[in-house]
Design an enzyme around this catalytic site. Structure first.
Site, mmCIF file in Angstrom:
data_model
loop_
_atom_site.group_PDB
_atom_site.id
_atom_site.type_symbol
_atom_site.label_atom_id
_atom_site.label_comp_id
_atom_site.label_asym_id
_atom_site.label_seq_id
_atom_site.Cartn_x
_atom_site.Cartn_y
_atom_site.Cartn_z
ATOM 1 N N LYS A 149 11.202 26.274 -39.669
ATOM 2 C CA LYS A 149 11.690 25.829 -38.358
ATOM 3 C C LYS A 149 10.653 24.912 -37.720
ATOM 4 O O LYS A 149 9.445 25.184 -37.793
ATOM 5 C CB LYS A 149 11.956 27.061 -37.488
ATOM 6 C CG LYS A 149 12.646 26.777 -36.174
ATOM 7 C CD LYS A 149 12.943 28.081 -35.433
ATOM 8 C CE LYS A 149 13.663 27.856 -34.123
ATOM 9 N NZ LYS A 149 13.960 29.130 -33.427
ATOM 10 N N SER B 211 18.649 29.595 -31.936
ATOM 11 C CA SER B 211 18.124 28.247 -32.075
ATOM 12 C C SER B 211 17.674 27.893 -33.487
ATOM 13 O O SER B 211 17.490 26.714 -33.778
ATOM 14 C CB SER B 211 16.955 28.059 -31.122
ATOM 15 O OG SER B 211 15.901 28.941 -31.466
ATOM 16 N N SER C 101 17.393 34.220 -31.949
ATOM 17 C CA SER C 101 17.450 32.955 -32.680
ATOM 18 C C SER C 101 17.295 33.016 -34.196
ATOM 19 O O SER C 101 17.497 32.001 -34.864
ATOM 20 C CB SER C 101 16.404 31.992 -32.130
ATOM 21 O OG SER C 101 16.899 31.420 -30.960
HETATM 22 N N1 GLN Z 1 19.863 31.965 -27.229
HETATM 23 C C1 GLN Z 1 18.679 32.484 -26.635
HETATM 24 C C2 GLN Z 1 18.108 31.480 -25.666
HETATM 25 O O1 GLN Z 1 18.695 30.456 -25.515
HETATM 26 C C3 GLN Z 1 17.690 32.861 -27.676
HETATM 27 C C4 GLN Z 1 16.830 31.774 -28.138
HETATM 28 C C5 GLN Z 1 15.766 32.198 -29.090
HETATM 29 O O2 GLN Z 1 15.775 33.325 -29.605
HETATM 30 N N2 GLN Z 1 14.810 31.303 -29.324
HETATM 31 O O3 GLN Z 1 17.100 31.703 -25.049
#
Ligand code: GLN
Length: 476
Positions: A79, A154, A178
Site C-alpha cells: 500500500k 482504503s 481498511s
Molecule cells: N473507512 C474508514 C475511514 O474512512 C477506515 C479507513 C481506514 O481504515 N484507513 O476512516
C-alpha cells in the site's frame, strides 16, 4: 500453467522443487498486470525493473543450492502509505506526489528481509481516508469481480491486486476497516493485527492510536506467513508491543472443537444486506457443525462506535497532517508570504475528503468543543473496549459480518459521506479497542459479488483467529 493466481505457499513449493523459476513467476505476474491493470487501476507505481532484477537474484540463490524463505521470490504489492526507501510513496495524495522516502517502514523492511518481489505500490484513498478507493488523488481502482463496483478501501489497490492476480499477496493498513473491508469486497483474506503487533514506524500516520499494518492474501496460510514476516517489537515505535511473536503457521490446524464463538446481536441490524446476513449466519452454522459452540452475545455500545471513530480519527488526522505545510515534506504552491504559501499548498494539494476530516478534527479539538466532542469520544471508546473485555470473559472469538453490504457501485456513495461512514459499523469497533480481526470470504451475493465475515479475537490472540479461519477454509 498460469502462476499469477496461485497462493504464496503453493508457489514456494514450486520454486523449491524447481518446477518454476522466480523470473518466470515474476514475468507471469507482470504480464497479468499488462493485461488487466488498465481496467483495474490497482497500482500507483509499478516497480517492473526492480521486480525483474530481484527475481533473478532469487533464481541465482536457488541455483547455488541455498535455502529460500517462504516468501522469497513471491510477487507482492505494498500500500502506498507504507514508506519504501527510494521508491515513491504518495499516500495517493497530490501533496506527496513526488515524495521518495529516505528509509523503509519497519514492516516493509522486515518483509524485504524475506526477499519477496515487489511489483508495485498500491492505490488507496488519500491518506487512507475512505472506504472505496474513490478518494485517491490519482485514479479510482475497480473491483476485479465487477468493474462497475468499488474494491472497498482504503487498501482497495492492495486487495484488488491480490484478487486480480496482479500480486500474490499485499500489505495494507487498517485504521477503521481498511484491510478487512476491501478484502471482503474483493473475495480475499485480510487481517488487522492487534494494535502494537506490527510496527507503525514508516506507515504514514492517519490516526496513530488506530493505525495498523497487516496482510492481504489469497488464503489463511499465506496470511500466517506474511504476519510472521512483519510482526514484532520495534524500538522505533513506542506503541509496538514487546510481547513474544509466536510462529503463526503453527496455528494452521483444522480444529475448532470446544471453542466458544459469540455472535454479537448488534452487528446484525437494520441496514445489513439480507445476502450478507444469510452468508454470515451460515458461516456460524458451519462452525457449529465443526464442533464450536455458538452463542449470542451483546456488545451494547456498538451503536456509538461510528460517532466515536469519526471524532477520534479526524482529530488525530488533523494533528498528523499539520506537517504538510509546503516546507517539511512534499509539494509547495507559492504565495505572497509564508501563510499564503501554506494556505495555497494545502488548498490545492489536499483532496475534499482529507480537508473535510481536517476541519472535523480541528473542530472537535478546539477550545470550547474539546470536552463535548473529543474528550467524550475518548470516554465512549473506553466503554466500547469494555464491551469486548466483558464478552471475552465467556467467548474465545467473535463472529460478525465484515461490512453490512457487498461492494457497492462506483459513484454510489461519494456524494454522501455520512452513508459512506456508516459502512464502517462492523469494523471500527475493533480499531477503537485495539483488537485483531480477520475477514474471510464466505460466499457471494445474487449478483456474484464476494461476501466476507470477520473473526475477532482477544488482544494478541491472532493465533486463535488464524486457527478458526483455517478450519473454516478447509471445508469451504
Ligand atoms: N473507512 C474508514 C475511514 O474512512 C477506515 C479507513 C481506514 O481504515 N484507513 O476512516
Amino acid at each position: 500453467m498460469s502462476l499469477y493466481d496461485k497462493t504464496a505457499h503453493e508457489l514456494h513449493e514450486l520454486l523449491t522443487t524447481k518446477k518454476i523459476s522466480a523470473t518466470e513467476l515474476t514475468a507471469d505476474v507482470l504480464s497479468r498486470v499488462d493485461e488487466v491493470e488498465d481496467k483495474i487501476g490497482a497500482y500507483l507505481t509499478i516497480t517492473r525493473d526492480k521486480a525483474i532484477a530481484d527475481s533473478k537474484a532469487v533464481d541465482e540463490k536457488i541455483a547455488r543450492g541455498e535455502k529460500i524463505s517462504p516468501l522469497e521470490g513471491i510477487p507482492c504489492a505494498v500500500k502506498d502509505n507504507i514508506c519504501t526507501k527510494g521508491i515513491r510513496t504518495t499516500c495517493a495524495s497530490k501533496i506527496l506526489e513526488n515524495f521518495v522516502p529516505p528509509y523503509d517502514a519497519t514492516a516493509y523492511g522486515k518483509l524485504t528481509a524475506q526477499k519477496p518481489v515487489l511489483i508495485g505500490k498500491a492505490n488507496l484513498d488519500e491518506f487512507a481516508m475512505g472506504g472505496s478507493t474513490e478518494n485517491s488523488g490519482f485514479h479510482v481502482t475497480r473491483n476485479p469481480h465487477n468493474l462497475e463496483h468499488v474494491p472497498g478501501g482504503s487498501s482497495g489497490g492492495s486487495a484488488a491486486a491480490v484478487a486480480a492476480g496482479e500480486a500474490v499477496f499485499a500489505l495494507g493498513s487498517d485504521t477503521g476497516g481498511s484491510i478487512r473491508q476491501p478484502a471482503s469486497f474483493c473475495g480475499v483474506v485480510g487481517l488487522k493485527p492487534t494494535y502494537g503487533r506490527v510496527s507503525r514506524y514508516g506507515l504514514v500516520a492517519y490516526a496513530s492510536s488506530l493505525d495498523q499494518i497487516g496482510p492481504i492474501t489469497r488464503d489463511v496460510t499465506d496470511c500466517a506467513f506474511v504476519l510472521n514476516a512483519i510482526a514484532g517489537h520495534d524500538d522505533m515505535d513506542s506503541t509496538s508491543t514487546a510481547a513474544q511473536v509466536p510462529d503463526f503457521t503453527k496455528s494452521l490446524i483444522a480444529d475448532v472443537k470446544g471453542l466458544t464463538i459469540g455472535l454479537p446481536k448488534e452487528y446484525f441490524v437494520a441496514g445489513i444486506d439480507s445476502d450478507v446476513e444469510t452468508s454470515v449466519r451460515n458461516a456460524a452454522k458451519k462452525f457449529e457443525q465443526l464442533g464450536a459452540n455458538i452463542v449470542e452475545i451483546s456488545l451494547p455500545h456498538t451503536d456509538y462506535a461510528i460517532s466515536t471513530y469519526y471524532l477520534i480519527a479526524p482529530a488525530e488526522a488533523a494533528t498528523n497532517l499539520e506537517r504538510y505545510d509546503g516546507v517539511s515534506y512534499g509539494a509547495r504552491v507559492d504565495g505572497v508570504d509564508v501563510v499564503d504559501m501554506m494556505t495555497n499548498t494545502r488548498t490545492e494539494k489536499f483532496g475534499a475528503e482529507v480537508k473535510r476530516r481536517i476541519m472535523i478534527g480541528n473542530y472537535a479539538l478546539s477550545a470550547g468543543y474539546y470536552d463535548a466532542y473529543y474528550l467524550k469520544a475518548l470516554k465512549v471508546r473506553t466503554l466500547i473496549q469494555r464491551d469486548f473485555t466483558d464478552a471475552f470473559k465467556t467467548v474465545d472469538l467473535i463472529l460478525a459480518p465484515t461490512a453490512p453490504t457487498a461492494a457497492f457501485k462506483l459513484g454510489e456513495m461519494v456524494s454522501d459521506p455520512l452513508k459512506m461512514y456508516l459502512q464502517d459499523v462492523c469494523t471500527v469497533p475493533l480499531n477503537l479497542a485495539g483488537l485483531p480481526g480477520i475477514s474471510i470470504p464466505c460466499g457471494v451475493t445474487n449478483d456474484g459479488l464476494p461476501i466476507g465475515f470477520q473473526l475477532i479475537g482477544k488482544a494478541l490472540d491472532e493465533a486463535t483467529i488464524l486457527r478458526a479461519a483455517f478450519t473454516y477454509e478447509q471445508i469451504n
